[in-house]
Design an enzyme around this catalytic site. Structure first.
Site, PDB file in Angstrom:
ATOM      1  N   GLU A  22      -4.080  63.310  50.358  1.00 21.64           N
ATOM      2  CA  GLU A  22      -3.433  62.125  50.924  1.00 21.64           C
ATOM      3  C   GLU A  22      -4.196  61.583  52.121  1.00 21.64           C
ATOM      4  O   GLU A  22      -4.337  60.359  52.284  1.00 21.64           O
ATOM      5  CB  GLU A  22      -1.984  62.466  51.287  1.00 21.64           C
ATOM      6  N   ALA A  54       8.826  71.740  51.750  1.00 14.71           N
ATOM      7  CA  ALA A  54      10.134  71.360  52.278  1.00 14.71           C
ATOM      8  C   ALA A  54      11.279  71.741  51.341  1.00 14.71           C
ATOM      9  O   ALA A  54      12.347  72.153  51.802  1.00 14.71           O
ATOM     10  CB  ALA A  54      10.161  69.860  52.561  1.00 14.71           C
ATOM     11  N   GLN A  55      11.075  71.581  50.033  1.00 14.94           N
ATOM     12  CA  GLN A  55      12.159  71.836  49.080  1.00 14.94           C
ATOM     13  C   GLN A  55      12.748  73.238  49.188  1.00 14.94           C
ATOM     14  O   GLN A  55      13.968  73.393  49.381  1.00 14.94           O
ATOM     15  CB  GLN A  55      11.655  71.613  47.649  1.00 14.94           C
ATOM     16  N   GLY A 109      12.849  72.954  62.027  1.00 14.81           N
ATOM     17  CA  GLY A 109      12.193  72.296  60.902  1.00 14.81           C
ATOM     18  C   GLY A 109      13.178  72.029  59.777  1.00 14.81           C
ATOM     19  O   GLY A 109      14.390  71.989  59.978  1.00 14.81           O
ATOM     20  N   VAL A 166      10.051  80.815  71.738  1.00 14.41           N
ATOM     21  CA  VAL A 166      10.515  82.203  71.624  1.00 14.41           C
ATOM     22  C   VAL A 166       9.303  83.115  71.535  1.00 14.41           C
ATOM     23  O   VAL A 166       8.424  82.940  70.688  1.00 14.41           O
ATOM     24  CB  VAL A 166      11.429  82.387  70.399  1.00 14.41           C
TER      25      VAL A 166
END
Length: 434
Positions: free
Chosen positions: A174, A322-323, A17, A83
């Protein structure tokens, strides 16, 4: 796993990711061997999953091959696998394709949908954390309309074109806006024999405002935008159950719907094997120190959504976005090199660059550290930031051209049922991949 032996330290990264890719890039051509493991062979740009789900973009435009990211890196390997367990005593990971020893292990497995222990909600609701799940939502939406055209039962027809989204965070907001725009500009043309005016889009939020992680100004603006698009917002309402047909809540309010999309929360995607003292219960995140080292281990690290770095500013860890993931991945890449060279590591400090959400055409909200704004300019800022955050020139170009075309034509040509998502009954859904 057929990984060559090396005299260099081996760093195993679980997860491709935002955090895992940022870390792998930082370790490019360093004096280490890197093995990157993921259950998909591509990186997903998750902020645009909702556009895949509503036909605005094709899946390939927000995915990028992991092997292409690392193809010019020396001594970096990728293996496609899930995993299953970490054997901390013997310093190895156990996966579907075999076992692999590590010198340093980085867990970057991200997050998954949190149903808060309600198995019936988990069984009957749609989640949107992966590309396959987004394609399932897209297929189900379109299949519902195809079925609505065929039925003469008014109650069933209304249920098929009534959509409920649970969770008023950025994803729920959204997705609600995108569905509202489909109703306004597309569905009435595609289904002239249906009364599209009866289509309902309901957004349920358990708190007293949507986008509660953003400023109150942005929250109010987003609510105003959604209301203008015809979205019904239900605040201070908590969903207690969904049996595939009826949503029940903590009040007398109920909803009859064939489609519920659950965006009400996330939790860490844990891998078994770590000591319980290293874990945060309920949210299933891993406790780390200021260097992203897992509490209780010297050579195991965690970055991104799965990592809970508790501090005075962030007592519950950094936001699962994400940041922080990218910033942690980048710094850990530098710190691992320092650790191997017996140099002091640098403590992580999150640089909050702001947050944003789009509601629809010319409608977005942006929170920067010192400024809060919304409307057309915010919408262009949102597009610019997301466009340039995509990996790969082709993806950037394809997404840009799609956005330009959709803007000019008021259209979403990705409304295709490529992989059917069929219901066995009102209470059981099935798919070839979830």
């Amino acid at each position: 796993m057929n990984i060559p032996n090396s005299t260099l330290p081996r760093i195993v990264i679980i997860g491709g990711g935002f955090a895992g890719i940022a870390l792998a890039k930082k370790l490019k051509n360093k004096k280490v061997q890197v093995v990157l493991l993921d259950k998909h062979n591509y990186h997903t740009f998750q902020p645009l999953l909702y556009q895949v789900a509503t036909g605005g973009l094709e899946a390939g435009s927000i995915a990028y091959p992991i092997r292409k990211v690392i193809q010019e890196y020396d001594d970096v390997y990728f293996r496609l696998t899930n995993v299953q367990e970490i054997d901390t005593k013997n310093q190895k990971i156990i996966a579907e394709i075999g076992e692999l020893k590590y010198d340093y292990l980085v867990i970057a497995t991200g997050s998954k949908t949190n149903y808060f222990g309600n198995k019936e909600i988990e069984r009957n609701c749609m989640a949107m954390k992966t590309i396959p799940q987004s394609l399932n939502i897209r297929s189900l939406i379109l299949e519902n309309f195809e079925q609505a055209v065929l039925t003469t039962d008014v109650a069933e027809q209304n249920s098929l074109i009534n959509f409920v989204l649970v969770g008023g965070g950025p994803t729920g907001v959204e997705l609600s806006g995108a569905l509202a725009e489909m109703k306004k500009a597309i569905l009435q043309k595609d289904y002239p024999d249906l009364d599209i005016a009866k289509m309902e889009i309901n957004l349920i939020q358990s708190g007293d405002r949507i986008l509660n992680t953003m400023s109150e100004k942005s929250s109010q603006a987003a609510e105003k935008f959604l209301t203008s698009l015809g979205v019904k917002i239900w605040k201070n309402v908590r969903v207690t159950n969904y049996d595939g047909r009826t949503i029940t809540t903590n009040s007398d309010l109920t909803f009859e719907t064939a489609t519920v999309i659950w965006t009400a929360g996330v939790q860490g995607a844990l891998v078994a094997g770590l000591d319980g003292k290293s874990l945060v219960e309920k949210v299933e995140r891993i406790r780390v120190n200021e260097y992203n080292q897992v509490v209780g281990y010297d050579n195991i690290f965690a970055v991104g959504d799965i990592a809970s770095m508790e501090s005075e500013t962030y007592p519950q860890g950094h936001p699962m976005m994400a940041q922080p993931a990218m910033q942690q991945g980048e710094l850990l890449g530098e710190n691992l090199v320092k650790l191997i060279q017996n140099q002091p590591m640098e403590a992580f400090e999150y640089n909050d660059k702001g947050s944003m959400a789009t509601i629809g055409r010319n409608k977005a909200v942006v929170d920067l550290p010192k400024y809060h704004f919304n409307g057309v300019f915010a919408w262009f800022v949102w597009m610019f930031v997301h466009l340039f955050s995509l990996i790969g020139f082709k993806n950037k170009a394809v997404v840009f051209l799609n956005w330009v075309y959709n803007y000019i034509r008021f259209d979403r040509e990705g409304r295709l049922i490529i992989r059917p998502y069929k219901k066995k009954s009102f209470t059981t859904f099935t798919s070839d991949e979830v």
